[in-house]
Design an enzyme around this catalytic site. Structure first.
Site, mmCIF file in Angstrom:
data_model
loop_
_atom_site.group_PDB
_atom_site.id
_atom_site.type_symbol
_atom_site.label_atom_id
_atom_site.label_comp_id
_atom_site.label_asym_id
_atom_site.label_seq_id
_atom_site.Cartn_x
_atom_site.Cartn_y
_atom_site.Cartn_z
ATOM 1 N N ASP A 10 39.188 55.942 -5.175
ATOM 2 C CA ASP A 10 40.052 55.155 -3.882
ATOM 3 C C ASP A 10 41.787 54.622 -3.872
ATOM 4 O O ASP A 10 41.851 54.210 -5.050
ATOM 5 C CB ASP A 10 38.449 54.247 -3.830
ATOM 6 C CG ASP A 10 39.044 53.236 -2.919
ATOM 7 O OD1 ASP A 10 38.657 53.367 -2.079
ATOM 8 O OD2 ASP A 10 39.199 51.870 -3.055
ATOM 9 N N LEU A 11 41.246 53.677 -2.807
ATOM 10 C CA LEU A 11 42.688 53.307 -3.350
ATOM 11 C C LEU A 11 42.831 52.303 -3.036
ATOM 12 O O LEU A 11 43.101 50.840 -3.427
ATOM 13 C CB LEU A 11 44.051 53.797 -1.611
ATOM 14 C CG LEU A 11 45.459 53.322 -1.730
ATOM 15 C CD1 LEU A 11 46.969 54.656 -1.169
ATOM 16 C CD2 LEU A 11 45.364 51.941 -1.060
ATOM 17 N N TYR A 12 42.543 51.222 -2.038
ATOM 18 C CA TYR A 12 42.261 50.119 -1.690
ATOM 19 C C TYR A 12 41.310 49.625 -2.354
ATOM 20 O O TYR A 12 39.716 49.052 -2.634
ATOM 21 C CB TYR A 12 41.697 50.028 -0.056
ATOM 22 C CG TYR A 12 42.813 50.499 0.985
ATOM 23 C CD1 TYR A 12 44.400 49.516 0.889
ATOM 24 C CD2 TYR A 12 42.851 51.312 1.583
ATOM 25 C CE1 TYR A 12 45.399 50.448 1.830
ATOM 26 C CE2 TYR A 12 43.992 51.673 2.282
ATOM 27 C CZ TYR A 12 45.021 51.567 2.715
ATOM 28 O OH TYR A 12 45.942 51.620 3.174
ATOM 29 N N ARG A 41 40.295 40.912 5.062
ATOM 30 C CA ARG A 41 39.357 42.386 4.720
ATOM 31 C C ARG A 41 38.178 42.529 4.301
ATOM 32 O O ARG A 41 37.783 43.813 4.614
ATOM 33 C CB ARG A 41 39.809 42.647 2.369
ATOM 34 C CG ARG A 41 39.027 43.308 1.582
ATOM 35 C CD ARG A 41 39.808 44.550 2.410
ATOM 36 N NE ARG A 41 38.916 45.889 1.062
ATOM 37 C CZ ARG A 41 39.343 47.088 1.214
ATOM 38 N NH1 ARG A 41 39.897 47.715 2.285
ATOM 39 N NH2 ARG A 41 39.075 47.883 0.254
ATOM 40 N N SER A 118 41.330 58.083 0.498
ATOM 41 C CA SER A 118 41.717 57.087 1.427
ATOM 42 C C SER A 118 40.536 56.671 2.577
ATOM 43 O O SER A 118 40.988 57.740 3.638
ATOM 44 C CB SER A 118 42.568 56.556 0.690
ATOM 45 O OG SER A 118 43.268 54.897 1.952
ATOM 46 N N ASN A 119 40.325 56.131 2.857
ATOM 47 C CA ASN A 119 40.234 55.147 4.297
ATOM 48 C C ASN A 119 41.376 55.081 5.258
ATOM 49 O O ASN A 119 42.123 55.302 6.210
ATOM 50 C CB ASN A 119 39.584 54.293 5.208
ATOM 51 C CG ASN A 119 38.068 54.167 4.809
ATOM 52 O OD1 ASN A 119 37.851 55.375 5.377
ATOM 53 N ND2 ASN A 119 37.577 52.886 4.262
#
Length: 247
Positions: A10-12, A41, A118-119
């Site tokens: 995942d990125l965030y 967030r 990622s989203n």
């Protein structure tokens, strides 16, 4: 011997610190930076879930902008258009978590293919990675934009398996978001939950394979008995071939 043939992150929040925006937010609205970052967030995540349920996908930039506008309204702050653009662009310039570069170097040196799912849109992911000079680390940058729905929808995890080119049981999924680790586990990935806040895991009928406090500990676990990527048996090869886009 661990059966992983690749790792997808995942990125965030996992690789990049979503709250690295707080300092600039505080310059724009003195004394409010931390509150803006936290609520922004929270609403960003809620909007991904709500839009997925309503089947009303928009790209990550638009969704992040909507979440920022809500946040400022909720906190009683006047958000001018110029400032909205400045703050929105912060999500393209997120700072990596401190241990991230060294961790990815270790994994790449071990010969493990790495990816991001990622989203974020294709544009968002590429800019975040390139702005931090981390493009060398990743074999695949995978966006939910290709399936028009956000995590934790199973279509997203299926997309990651296809792009990484292996069956789900051979891909380690790494996330600092408990709900994301749950979704990946229920899809069939072995998962590492990076529990940065030392919080409780979401009660969603899933259990991560391993829990670590940071990415360094994750790499320690992966590499402690690492003997290279396992050879692919005939049965495994058939399963992996089924995940490829042309299968």
């Amino acid at each position: 011997m661990k059966p992983f043939r690749s790792i997808v992150f995942d990125l965030y929040g996992t690789l990049y610190d979503v709250h690295s925006v707080a300092g600039i937010c505080d310059q724009a609205f003195p004394g409010k930076g931390a509150a803006i970052s936290q609520l922004w967030r929270q609403k960003q995540l809620e909007y991904t879930w709500l839009r997925s349920l309503m089947d009303r996908y928009v790209n990550f930039e638009a969704l992040t902008d909507d979440a920022l506008r809500f946040t400022c309204t909720a906190l009683g702050l006047t958000l001018e258009e110029d400032m909205a653009r400045v703050l929105g662009d912060l999500y393209l310039q997120l700072l990596p978590h401190e241990e991230m570069p060294a961790t990815l170097h270790r994994l790449k040196d071990a010969g493990i293919p790495l990816g991001i799912i990622s989203n974020g849109s294709h544009k968002s992911i590429a800019q975040v990675v390139n702005n931090s000079s981390m493009g060398w680390a990743f074999d695949e940058l995978i966006s939910v934009e290709d399936v028009q729905v956000f995590k934790p929808h199973p279509k997203v995890y299926e997309l990651a398996a296809r792009r990484m080119g292996h069956s789900r049981e051979h891909i380690l999924f790494v996330s600092a978001n408990g709900w994301d680790a749950s979704g990946a586990s229920l899809f069939g990935y072995p998962t590492c939950w990076v529990n940065r806040t030392l919080g409780a895991f979401d009660v969603l009928g899933a259990t991560p394979t391993v829990v670590t406090e940071n990415l360094t500990a994750m790499a320690d676990w992966v590499l402690e008995d690492w003997d290279g990527i396992p050879e692919i048996s005939e049965g495994d090869a058939a399963g992996d071939a089924a995940t490829r886009p042309d299968a």
